[in-house]
Design a protein around this motif. Structure first.
Motif, short mmCIF file in Angstrom:
data_model
loop_
_atom_site.label_atom_id
_atom_site.label_comp_id
_atom_site.label_asym_id
_atom_site.label_seq_id
_atom_site.Cartn_x
_atom_site.Cartn_y
_atom_site.Cartn_z
N PRO A 118 35.03 -29.11 28.30
CA PRO A 118 34.63 -28.60 29.62
C PRO A 118 34.42 -27.09 29.53
O PRO A 118 35.32 -26.35 29.12
N ASP A 151 29.02 -26.55 32.06
CA ASP A 151 29.38 -27.39 33.20
C ASP A 151 29.39 -26.60 34.50
O ASP A 151 29.32 -27.19 35.59
N ARG A 175 24.17 -26.04 38.41
CA ARG A 175 25.63 -25.96 38.49
C ARG A 175 26.08 -24.51 38.55
O ARG A 175 26.96 -24.08 37.82
N VAL A 380 34.70 -29.49 37.37
CA VAL A 380 34.15 -29.56 36.00
C VAL A 380 34.91 -30.60 35.18
O VAL A 380 34.30 -31.45 34.51
N LYS A 384 33.41 -34.08 33.70
CA LYS A 384 33.40 -34.24 32.25
C LYS A 384 34.10 -35.54 31.84
O LYS A 384 33.73 -36.18 30.86
#
Length: 388
Positions: A118, A151, A175, A380, A384
Motif C-alpha cells: 500500500p 494508491d 486517487r 488505501v 489494497k
C-alpha cells in the motif's frame, strides 16, 4: 498500523526543510495515537554515528553518498538504504513516500510498487511540469509510473493537484487527496509592547527562491521609522547567504541584522514568539510550515500571493499578502517594507496576530491533518486488501 515514512534527507541543521519536518510531525502524532510510525532517510553532516531517533521518532538513517554532486540533494543516494527499504516495506502496513525527483524517494516508491505494498505519495509541491531535460527524463523513467500506480497522491493545493496531473498525463489521477500541512497548537503570545523596539523575522532556508534579499532590502524603510528595530535572519544557508549579507552591507543595515543560522524546532517557536512580524517573500512556496509555526504563536505574517497559504492568510486577516515578481527587486522591497510597517502598528498587529493564531487552530492543526491522513490510509489498505 505500521507506517514507514520515506524522505530524502535529514541533517543536524534541518537544511532540507519542509518534507522532513512534515514526516516528523506526522510520525509523532501517529505514534501518540498508537501507530508504529518511523522514518527512513539519508543522513548527512553528522559527527560520529547517525542518530537512531529524531525528536522521539525511530529513524533508519543511512549515510548520504554524493553520487551526482552537480544535482545537490537530487544527486545523493545510498545503496544500503534501498536494500534495507525492501525489508522494512515488507514489514510495514503502509509506505508513505515524500516524493521528489531524486535517487532516494523515487526508487523507494518504485520498489513499493514492485512489492505491491500500500503506497501513499506526497509531493510537497516538488513535482510539477518542467522544461528541464533531466527532470523530464526522470518523469519518463519513473515519476509518472509512481504517480499513476500510487494508491493515493496527496497534494497541498489545487495548483499542486493540477501540476501532478500534468506530469502524469495523459493518464488522469483519480486517487488524489488534499492534505494541508499542520502544526501543534501553541499558547498565544502576549500582545506587542509598542514601547519596545520591534523585531522582524525571516526564518527559512536561505536560498534564492525564498527571496531573503527582499527581506534585507526592506530594512532601510522600516529603520527610517523604527531605528532600533532588529531584523533576524534565521535558517540554514543553501547558497544565498553571502549575497544577502553583502546586500545588507551595501545598504548600511548590517548592524541591525542578526544572522543566527539554523534553529532547532523549539528554537523556531521561541524565535516566532520574540518576533513582532514574520516575513517570507518567497516567489513560490507551496504551503510553508515555517509560516504556520509563526502564526501558531500569534505572530502576523507577510507572504506573497504565490504562497499556498496566501488565500487563507488574506481571508483571515492574519497578516499581509503581497505581489512579488522576479526582476522587480526595488518594487518587491517596497511592498515588503510597507507590509511590515502596517503590521507594526499596535492595533493592526494585535488583530492580525489574533487572526493568525485562530487560523492555525481552526484549520491547520497537526491533529486534524493526521485524522484526514488516517482516513486515507484506511481507505488505501482496505482497497489494497480487496479481492481483484
Amino acid at each position: 498500523m505500521k507506517i514507514l515514512h520515506i524522505v530524502t534527507l535529514h541533517t543536524p541543521d534541518h537544511a532540507f526543510g519542509g518534507p522532513t519536518r512534515v514526516a516528523l510531525n506526522l510520525s509523532k502524532v501517529q505514534r501518540a495515537q498508537g501507530d508504529d510510525a518511523r522514518i527512513m532517510a539519508l543522513g548527512d553532516g553528522f559527527v560520529g554515528e547517525l542518530p537512531r531517533e529524531v525528536e522521539g521518532v525511530p529513524a533508519h538513517l543511512f549515510q548520504a553518498r554524493h553520487l551526482l554532486p552537480m544535482f545537490e540533494v537530487s544527486g545523493i543516494t545510498s545503496g544500503a538504504l534501498l536494500l534495507a527499504a525492501r525489508r522494512r516495506m515488507r514489514g510495514a502496513d503502509l509506505v508513505h513516500v515524500h516524493l521528489m525527483r531524486d535517487l532516494v524517494t523515487l526508487p523507494a516508491a518504485l520498489l513499493a510498487l514492485a512489492l505491491r505494498r500500500p503506497l501513499v505519495v506526497q509531493t510537497h509541491g516538488m513535482v510539477d511540469p518542467t522544461e528541464k531535460r533531466v527532470a523530464q527524463l526522470t518523469d519518463l523513467l519513473g515519476v509518472r509510473k509512481v504517480l499513476r500506480g500510487a494508491d493515493a497522491v496527496l497534494h497541498l493545493t489545487e495548483m499542486e493537484r493540477l501540476d501532478v496531473n500534468a506530469v502524469a498525463a495523459p493518464v488522469p489521477l483519480t486517487r488524489t487527496v488534499r492534505l494541508v500541512n499542520g502544526v501543534r497548537p501553541q499558547k498565544r503570545k502576549p500582545a506587542r509592547d509598542p514601547g519596545q523596539p520591534p523585531t522582524v523575522l525571516f526564518l527559512a532556508r536561505i536560498q534564492e527562491r525564498k527571496r531573503p534579499e527582499d527581506f534585507v532590502a526592506a530594512m532601510p524603510a522600516v529603520l527610517a521609522k523604527y531605528p532600533d528595530a532588529r531584523f533576524v535572519l534565521a535558517g540554514p544557508d543553501t547558497g544565498a547567504l553571502p549575497g544577502t549579507l553583502e546586500l545588507a552591507a551595501r545598504l548600511g543595515v548590517l548592524e541591525s541584522l542578526d544572522h543566527v543560522g539554523p534553529l532547532g524546532h523549539q528554537e523556531v517557536l521561541a524565535a516566532g514568539r520574540r518576533a513582532d512580524v514574520y516575513v517570507l517573500p518567497s516567489i513560490e512556496e507551496p504551503l510553508g510550515v515555517s509560516v504556520l509555526e509563526a502564526m501558531s504563536v500569534g505572530t502576523p505574517v507577510v507572504i506573497t500571493r504565490t504562497c499556498g497559504l496566501g488565500p487563507d492568510v488574506a481571508e483571515a486577516g492574519a497578516g499581509r499578502v503581497i505581489d512579488s515578481r522576479v526582476g522587480e527587486d526595488e518594487a518587491n522591497a517596497q511592498k515588503v517594507a510597507q507590509a511590515i510597517l502596517e503590521l507594526l502598528e499596535p492595533k493592526a498587529n494585535a488583530e492580525a496576530g489574533d487572526a493568525a493564531w485562530q487560523l492555525v487552530n481552526e484549520h491547520f492543526t497537526i491533529k486534524a491533518v493526521a485524522q484526514t491522513l488516517r482516513r486515507t490510509y484506511e481507505d488505501v489498505v482496505r482497497r489494497k486488501a480487496a479481492p481483484r
